[in-house]
Write a protein that holds these residues in place. Structure first.
Motif, PDB file in Angstrom:
ATOM      1  N   SER A   1      20.449  -9.811 -26.583  1.00 57.31           N
ATOM      2  CA  SER A   1      19.744 -10.277 -27.824  1.00 57.31           C
ATOM      3  C   SER A   1      18.669 -11.475 -28.071  1.00 57.31           C
ATOM      4  CB  SER A   1      20.260  -9.690 -29.702  1.00 57.31           C
ATOM      5  OG  SER A   1      20.286  -8.340 -29.499  1.00 57.31           O
ATOM      6  N   ILE A   2      20.265 -12.380 -28.238  1.00 57.30           N
ATOM      7  CA  ILE A   2      19.266 -13.601 -28.273  1.00 57.30           C
ATOM      8  C   ILE A   2      18.084 -14.406 -27.182  1.00 57.30           C
ATOM      9  CG2 ILE A   2      20.452 -16.308 -27.588  1.00 57.30           C
ATOM     10  CD1 ILE A   2      23.134 -14.996 -29.004  1.00 57.30           C
TER      11      ILE A   2
ATOM     12  N   ILE B   1      16.166  -6.186 -23.985  1.00 56.55           N
ATOM     13  CA  ILE B   1      15.520  -5.318 -25.286  1.00 56.55           C
ATOM     14  C   ILE B   1      16.314  -4.266 -24.906  1.00 56.55           C
ATOM     15  CG2 ILE B   1      14.280  -3.744 -26.551  1.00 56.55           C
ATOM     16  CD1 ILE B   1      11.849  -5.895 -26.112  1.00 56.55           C
ATOM     17  N   VAL B   2      16.496  -3.106 -24.357  1.00 53.99           N
ATOM     18  CA  VAL B   2      17.093  -2.221 -24.127  1.00 53.99           C
ATOM     19  C   VAL B   2      18.561  -2.700 -23.509  1.00 53.99           C
ATOM     20  CG1 VAL B   2      17.613   0.210 -22.137  1.00 53.99           C
ATOM     21  CG2 VAL B   2      15.153  -0.979 -22.617  1.00 53.99           C
ATOM     22  N   GLY B   3      18.809  -3.565 -23.158  1.00 55.11           N
ATOM     23  CA  GLY B   3      20.294  -3.398 -22.881  1.00 55.11           C
ATOM     24  C   GLY B   3      20.383  -4.465 -24.514  1.00 55.11           C
ATOM     25  N   ALA B   4      20.136  -5.132 -25.165  1.00 55.46           N
ATOM     26  CA  ALA B   4      20.787  -5.160 -26.593  1.00 55.46           C
ATOM     27  C   ALA B   4      21.222  -3.629 -27.262  1.00 55.46           C
ATOM     28  CB  ALA B   4      19.258  -6.033 -27.532  1.00 55.46           C
TER      29      ALA B   4
ATOM     30  N   ALA C   1      16.302 -11.886 -24.882  1.00 58.22           N
ATOM     31  CA  ALA C   1      15.278 -11.180 -25.959  1.00 58.22           C
ATOM     32  C   ALA C   1      14.387 -12.456 -26.475  1.00 58.22           C
ATOM     33  CB  ALA C   1      15.481 -10.146 -26.375  1.00 58.22           C
ATOM     34  N   CYS C   2      14.962 -13.258 -27.895  1.00 59.19           N
ATOM     35  CA  CYS C   2      14.157 -13.929 -28.118  1.00 59.19           C
ATOM     36  C   CYS C   2      13.040 -14.920 -27.574  1.00 59.19           C
ATOM     37  CB  CYS C   2      15.352 -14.336 -29.408  1.00 59.19           C
ATOM     38  SG  CYS C   2      15.376 -12.959 -30.755  1.00 59.19           S
ATOM     39  N   LEU C   3      14.131 -15.635 -26.539  1.00 56.69           N
ATOM     40  CA  LEU C   3      14.258 -16.873 -26.070  1.00 56.69           C
ATOM     41  C   LEU C   3      12.889 -16.455 -25.004  1.00 56.69           C
ATOM     42  CD1 LEU C   3      17.685 -18.578 -25.519  1.00 56.69           C
ATOM     43  CD2 LEU C   3      15.497 -19.480 -27.235  1.00 56.69           C
ATOM     44  N   ALA C   4      12.961 -15.253 -23.669  1.00 54.27           N
ATOM     45  CA  ALA C   4      12.691 -14.646 -23.298  1.00 54.27           C
ATOM     46  C   ALA C   4      10.512 -15.607 -22.961  1.00 54.27           C
ATOM     47  CB  ALA C   4      12.794 -13.234 -22.807  1.00 54.27           C
TER      48      ALA C   4
END
Length: 344
Positions: free
Chosen positions: A57-58, A27-30, A60-63
């Motif tokens: 972002s992608i 999230i921070v990286g995004a 983070a959604c799959l994590a």
């Protein structure tokens, strides 16, 4: 189907911490990537930063997917897991586990109520085998309980070996010892157990009379014995347990104990059989009274003769015996009549 215990999977806490840390980092990286990669009018300021932001972002959604593999087990509970239709393994023992997130737990008997202990939540829809309260069925999710549970089947009307209809019910203490066999060898192990209990109960009860009867062989050795449902309840219960166990072993179940909880004649013959028992008891009591009275009369005559107190002829002895038997065998207290005159 052999049970396969999954080992080295009790890492749920570690996986949860790492996964949350990775999600936060993504999230921070995004946020950083998109902020530095796009300008105020959404123009591209830095393509590497933009690619980094989109990728984070992608990811983070799959994590969140690995979190689906976290499993929590309480003592004496198990999960049977399948992966794309194949048996993956069984989790046993309390703890916080992590397995392949695409594994799914399976328990075909989760929605089955058999009037037994061991279930905790409520859903609608009842299944054969027990009585549910207010149309509700008690279930235990996808977890399989390894505890000893008590199954109390409803009363059944069965004819004993003499053809007399009786009503009987049993309580069976059982547990799952092989989860793979329980889940995959039968369609529904709870329903299967209930049906086998009914069948075994009928098979064993038909061997015994309700009460002790002459000329009945209950052991199968060709010799009459005194076995009966009422007098040999422990033996009958053990034979029922062994019969059920022989049928459910390949379903991964263990029968710990079986007990008869209700035993009585059917209502249509209960009154007649009660009269029969009462008549038998009265006859036995009369036999005992007569045997005792005859012994007392013999003793009285012997003591009178040995003491020389009175000399009685045969007629007087017969009269005395008759009077003593009337007094000793009568249902009511005798009213004595004192003869103050001559004996003759």
């Amino acid at each position: 189907m052999e049970e396969k215990i999954l080992k080295g999977k009790k890492i749920g806490g570690l996986v949860l911490i790492i996964n949350l840390a990775v999600i936060i980092a993504l999230i921070v990286g995004a946020i950083v990537g998109l902020t530095n990669g796009l300008g105020e009018n959404n123009e591209v300021l830095s393509q590497p930063h933009l690619i980094l932001g989109v990728a984070c972002s992608i990811l983070a959604c799959l994590a969140w997917i690995p979190l689906a593999g976290l499993k929590v087990l309480n003592p004496n509970e198990a999960y049977v897991l399948t992966l794309f239709g194949k048996y993956y393994g069984t989790l046993k023992g309390e703890g916080f586990y992590w397995v392949n997130p695409f594994c799914s737990a399976i328990n075909p008997a989760s929605a089955t109520k058999l009037n037994q202990s061991g279930d905790v939540s409520h859903v609608k829809n009842s299944l054969t085998g027990g009585k549910a309260d207010d149309g509700e069925v008690i279930v235990n999710g996808k977890k399989i309980s390894l505890k000893i549970m008590t199954l109390s089947n409803s009363r059944q009307k069965i004819n004993d070996c003499l053809g007399n209809p009786i009503e009987i019910s049993i309580a069976v203490m059982w547990q799952v010892v092989d989860t793979a066999k329980a889940v995959f060898n039968v369609d529904n192990y709870k329903e299967y157990l209930s049906l086998q209990c009914d069948s075994a109960l009928r098979d064993i009860v038909r061997i015994y009379p309700y009460d002790v009867a002459e000329g009945v062989d209950t052991t199968g050795d060709g010799k009459p014995d005194e076995g009966s449902l009422r007098g040999s309840s422990e033996v009958v219960a053990e034979r029922i347990r062994e019969k059920i166990q022989s049928k459910v072993s390949w379903a991964g179940l263990k029968i710990v104990e079986a007990r008869i909880t209700y035993l009585a004649y059917s209502p249509e013959i209960a009154a007649v059989m009660l009269q029969r028992q009462q008549a038998s008891a009265i006859i036995d009591a009369r036999k005992m009274i007569v045997d005792g009275a005859v012994g007392m009369v013999e003793m009285a005559l012997e003591r009178l003769n040995n003491g020389g107190m009175v000399t009685l002829d045969e007629e007087r002895k017969a009269a005395m015996v008759s009077n003593l038997l009337v007094v000793l065998c009568g249902n009511k207290d005798a009213q004595p009549i004192v003869n103050s005159g001559s004996l003759y």
